[in-house]
Write a protein that holds these residues in place. Sequence first.
Motif, short mmCIF file in Angstrom:
data_model
loop_
_atom_site.label_atom_id
_atom_site.label_comp_id
_atom_site.label_asym_id
_atom_site.label_seq_id
_atom_site.Cartn_x
_atom_site.Cartn_y
_atom_site.Cartn_z
N TYR A 187 0.83 -1.19 0.00
CA TYR A 187 0.00 0.00 0.00
C TYR A 187 0.87 1.25 0.00
CZ TYR A 187 -3.55 -3.27 1.61
OH TYR A 187 -4.41 -4.33 1.72
N LEU A 188 0.38 2.31 -0.66
CA LEU A 188 1.06 3.60 -0.60
C LEU A 188 0.68 4.30 0.69
CD1 LEU A 188 0.67 4.99 -4.23
CD2 LEU A 188 2.70 3.98 -3.18
N LYS A 189 1.64 4.99 1.27
CA LYS A 189 1.44 5.76 2.50
C LYS A 189 2.07 7.13 2.30
CE LYS A 189 0.15 1.95 4.64
NZ LYS A 189 -1.15 1.67 5.14
N ILE A 190 1.65 8.08 3.12
CA ILE A 190 2.21 9.42 3.09
C ILE A 190 2.80 9.72 4.46
CG2 ILE A 190 1.62 11.88 2.99
CD1 ILE A 190 -0.13 11.26 0.63
N ALA A 191 3.97 10.33 4.47
CA ALA A 191 4.62 10.71 5.72
C ALA A 191 5.21 12.11 5.58
CB ALA A 191 5.72 9.72 6.07
N ILE A 192 5.07 12.89 6.63
CA ILE A 192 5.67 14.23 6.69
C ILE A 192 6.37 14.33 8.04
CG2 ILE A 192 5.26 16.71 6.64
CD1 ILE A 192 2.62 16.11 5.13
N THR A 193 7.62 14.78 8.00
CA THR A 193 8.40 14.88 9.23
C THR A 193 8.72 16.33 9.55
OG1 THR A 193 10.32 14.05 10.42
CG2 THR A 193 10.66 14.65 8.14
N ASN A 194 8.93 16.60 10.82
CA ASN A 194 9.38 17.91 11.26
C ASN A 194 9.84 17.77 12.70
OD1 ASN A 194 9.15 20.86 12.23
ND2 ASN A 194 8.91 20.98 10.00
N TYR A 195 10.85 18.51 13.07
CA TYR A 195 11.38 18.38 14.42
C TYR A 195 10.91 19.47 15.37
CZ TYR A 195 14.04 14.47 12.87
OH TYR A 195 14.38 13.23 12.39
N LEU A 196 10.01 20.32 14.90
CA LEU A 196 9.37 21.29 15.79
C LEU A 196 7.99 20.74 16.14
CD1 LEU A 196 10.27 24.69 14.10
CD2 LEU A 196 11.27 23.69 16.14
N SER A 197 7.79 20.41 17.39
CA SER A 197 6.54 19.78 17.80
C SER A 197 5.34 20.67 17.51
CB SER A 197 6.57 19.39 19.27
OG SER A 197 6.79 20.51 20.09
N LYS A 198 5.50 21.98 17.61
CA LYS A 198 4.40 22.89 17.31
C LYS A 198 3.98 22.78 15.84
CE LYS A 198 2.85 27.62 17.91
NZ LYS A 198 3.20 28.95 18.40
N THR A 199 4.93 22.64 14.96
CA THR A 199 4.61 22.48 13.54
C THR A 199 3.84 21.20 13.30
OG1 THR A 199 6.61 23.70 12.94
CG2 THR A 199 5.61 22.37 11.22
N LEU A 200 4.23 20.11 13.97
CA LEU A 200 3.51 18.84 13.84
C LEU A 200 2.08 18.95 14.37
CD1 LEU A 200 6.26 16.24 14.78
CD2 LEU A 200 5.38 16.80 12.50
N VAL A 201 1.90 19.67 15.45
CA VAL A 201 0.55 19.86 16.02
C VAL A 201 -0.32 20.63 15.03
CG1 VAL A 201 -0.76 21.05 17.83
CG2 VAL A 201 1.24 19.67 18.43
N ILE A 202 0.23 21.70 14.44
CA ILE A 202 -0.52 22.50 13.47
C ILE A 202 -0.85 21.65 12.24
CG2 ILE A 202 -0.36 24.45 11.87
CD1 ILE A 202 1.37 25.83 14.09
N LEU A 203 0.12 20.90 11.73
CA LEU A 203 -0.10 20.03 10.58
C LEU A 203 -1.20 19.02 10.88
CD1 LEU A 203 0.62 18.83 7.82
CD2 LEU A 203 2.45 17.56 8.96
N ASN A 204 -1.11 18.36 12.01
CA ASN A 204 -2.11 17.37 12.42
C ASN A 204 -3.50 18.02 12.49
OD1 ASN A 204 -2.91 14.73 13.48
ND2 ASN A 204 -3.18 15.81 15.41
N ASN A 205 -3.60 19.18 13.12
CA ASN A 205 -4.88 19.88 13.24
C ASN A 205 -5.44 20.27 11.88
OD1 ASN A 205 -4.80 19.65 16.02
ND2 ASN A 205 -4.03 21.71 16.34
N PHE A 206 -4.60 20.83 11.02
CA PHE A 206 -5.07 21.22 9.69
C PHE A 206 -5.57 20.01 8.91
CE2 PHE A 206 -2.54 25.44 8.95
CZ PHE A 206 -3.29 26.05 9.94
N LEU A 207 -4.84 18.90 8.96
CA LEU A 207 -5.30 17.70 8.26
C LEU A 207 -6.65 17.23 8.80
CD1 LEU A 207 -1.91 15.79 7.93
CD2 LEU A 207 -3.35 16.58 6.03
N GLN A 208 -6.82 17.26 10.10
CA GLN A 208 -8.11 16.87 10.69
C GLN A 208 -9.22 17.82 10.26
OE1 GLN A 208 -7.51 16.52 14.92
NE2 GLN A 208 -6.39 14.60 14.72
#
Length: 103
Positions: A48-69
Amino acid sequence: MRQKNKFVLPRWISKLDRYKIGFIRGLFDSEGCIYRHTYISNKKSYSYLKIAITNYLSKTLVILNNFLQEIRFHPVVYHNWVYLYRQDEVGRFLKLISTNNEK
């Protein structure tokens, strides 16, 4: 004075979905990938194809997660990665978010 590695999201980005999509596309183009997850279960192979995005700033990951939701995805956050596992969402991500990266 601004601290090094401190990320501040401009407020206007969170106001419209098209701005959120642009933010996600920018992260995906610079820090994301599409990969093939392959495994064998009961002597049958699955891929299966999957998508992954990485970042080492936890705030950026929180924003990304929220926007995707907020645009109706179901991301999974694990360490410094945000993943999309659902096959229907991988296809929708590629259509909706797209990419500006030829690779």
